[in-house]
Design an enzyme around this catalytic site. Sequence first.
Site, PDB file in Angstrom:
ATOM      1  N   GLU A 171      -1.251  -8.821  -5.646  1.00  0.00           N
ATOM      2  CA  GLU A 171      -0.523 -10.074  -5.454  1.00  0.00           C
ATOM      3  C   GLU A 171      -1.385 -11.198  -4.869  1.00  0.00           C
ATOM      4  O   GLU A 171      -1.154 -11.644  -3.732  1.00  0.00           O
ATOM      5  CB  GLU A 171       0.697  -9.836  -4.546  1.00  0.00           C
ATOM      6  CG  GLU A 171       1.672  -8.820  -5.104  1.00  0.00           C
ATOM      7  CD  GLU A 171       2.881  -8.581  -4.188  1.00  0.00           C
ATOM      8  OE1 GLU A 171       3.183  -9.446  -3.374  1.00  0.00           O
ATOM      9  OE2 GLU A 171       3.501  -7.521  -4.304  1.00  0.00           O
ATOM     10  N   GLU A 367       5.080  -2.130  -8.137  1.00  0.00           N
ATOM     11  CA  GLU A 367       5.949  -2.098  -6.957  1.00  0.00           C
ATOM     12  C   GLU A 367       7.329  -2.557  -7.376  1.00  0.00           C
ATOM     13  O   GLU A 367       7.464  -3.503  -8.160  1.00  0.00           O
ATOM     14  CB  GLU A 367       5.495  -3.070  -5.859  1.00  0.00           C
ATOM     15  CG  GLU A 367       4.329  -2.634  -5.053  1.00  0.00           C
ATOM     16  CD  GLU A 367       3.941  -3.666  -3.991  1.00  0.00           C
ATOM     17  OE1 GLU A 367       4.816  -4.440  -3.524  1.00  0.00           O
ATOM     18  OE2 GLU A 367       2.762  -3.698  -3.641  1.00  0.00           O
TER      19      GLU A 367
HETATM   20  O1  IFM Z   1       5.575  -4.912   1.482  1.00  0.00           O
HETATM   21  C1  IFM Z   1       5.210  -5.756   0.448  1.00  0.00           C
HETATM   22  C2  IFM Z   1       3.953  -5.263  -0.221  1.00  0.00           C
HETATM   23  O2  IFM Z   1       2.894  -5.146   0.680  1.00  0.00           O
HETATM   24  C3  IFM Z   1       3.522  -6.209  -1.312  1.00  0.00           C
HETATM   25  N1  IFM Z   1       4.622  -6.487  -2.212  1.00  0.00           N
HETATM   26  C4  IFM Z   1       5.878  -6.839  -1.650  1.00  0.00           C
HETATM   27  C5  IFM Z   1       6.297  -5.826  -0.606  1.00  0.00           C
HETATM   28  C6  IFM Z   1       7.648  -6.199  -0.017  1.00  0.00           C
HETATM   29  O3  IFM Z   1       7.605  -7.444   0.557  1.00  0.00           O
END
Ligand code: IFM
Length: 452
Positions: A171, A367
């Site tokens: 990200e 994710e």
């Molecule tokens: O916890 C974070 C993660 O580190 C990166 N993506 C989003 C998740 C939730 O906010």
Amino acid sequence: MNNRARIFDGLEVPANFVLGVATSAWQIEGDLAGRGACNWDEFANIPGKVVDGATGEPACDHVNRIEEDLDLLAWLGVDTYRFSISWARVIPGGVGPISAAGIDFYDRLVNGLIDRGIAPVPTLFHWDTPLAIEHNGGWTNRETAHQFADYARAMASHFGSKIQQWATLNEPWCSAFLGYCAGYFAPGRMEPKASLEAAYNLILGHGLAVNAMREVGANNIGIVLNVIPCVAETPEMESATEHIDGMQNRLFLDLLAGKGVSDLTRDSCASITDWAFVRDSDNVVLSTPIDWVGENYYTINRIAAPGVSDIVAIGQDTSMFPACPPANFAPRGERTDMGWEIFPEGLLMALRQINESLPDIPLWVCENGMAAPDSIDDPERIAYLRAHIAQAIAAREEGLDVRGYFAWSLMDNLEWASGWTKKFGLIRVDPATGEREPKASARWYRELLARR
Ligand code: IFM
């Protein structure tokens, strides 16, 4: 593509659809003494930056509980585990010699996963910049991109064929804009122009890293984005929506696709930068072919007129978008504890958007999950996971090459600036004792894995 589907809880999960869980280093590891300091350690020590003053020590004490956590992963029965390597643990100063103790920890993790039949998928950078590098400008300094590539080469060469899937960055939008524009994340800078330079240098570092890793034999290398579909609530909000989409999504997708910075993006940020840091000669590196793209999906961005909504949703704030025109984020309906609208169809939209920009590259949902009340009984999380996995499978059915899905997160952990207050885990972690306890969602995911 969808061979030997099995039905579980209404889900038809193809047998070759890979399922895993994900975590990141700063959020779970602890053991600050065993590594160099990073930007998040410094940031978390500033009063008021992280809720309740939580710091990276002990986090989930994962370094000391590694065997227990490996056994939990084996108990879940996941195919794959996505974790991140702390750059400052393996190279405490960011550049220079590798720490024997640091690399030994990841050797134990990787070997422990392989022994249990779980594929290790490391991410090289999940927001935790070594402090010395941050103090030298961090990602606003082009040199960081080269230092990142050196670190990536060292990791690829150390782990060799034990790793069959690598991610460079997690990200980059968050690192660039939450870190350098809104000041909401480490390093806490509020410099819109610098944040654009950081975004650019992150993708440059990614490209340099992919090339460096391939030189030493690594393969199957990708990047993990958080593409968020952006939707205008009314026709007059279309230009603001285009700007937000430009910063959230297209800037990264265009650089990776070899299109450079689009005229649209150049113009919409003309008030804050002349883009002098962009070099045409970088294009080949920025768009180095990659083997896969990851999508971290949680919600959608609905853009409304200023003042329309007073809902607070973390990350949905115009201060996080350089040169953003007046606008308001207006999540609707059911929301998670982050304030994020639950909109599973947005996952399919995000995967389509990536595929349009970077066609024919395998996709992974790297994710997906929700922050929910602190309880072992978490039916809302089960519903969330079920609905989103169904969308990933729907994407395959319409021909997108989605290879797998990682639930976020293996366990409750330090949710960055929110500290311990937002619970994303399938496994509950007691922040006071470190004790782990599977939630109903963990049992559900385990059953899904077993039945598939
Ligand atoms: O916890 C974070 C993660 O580190 C990166 N993506 C989003 C998740 C939730 O906010």
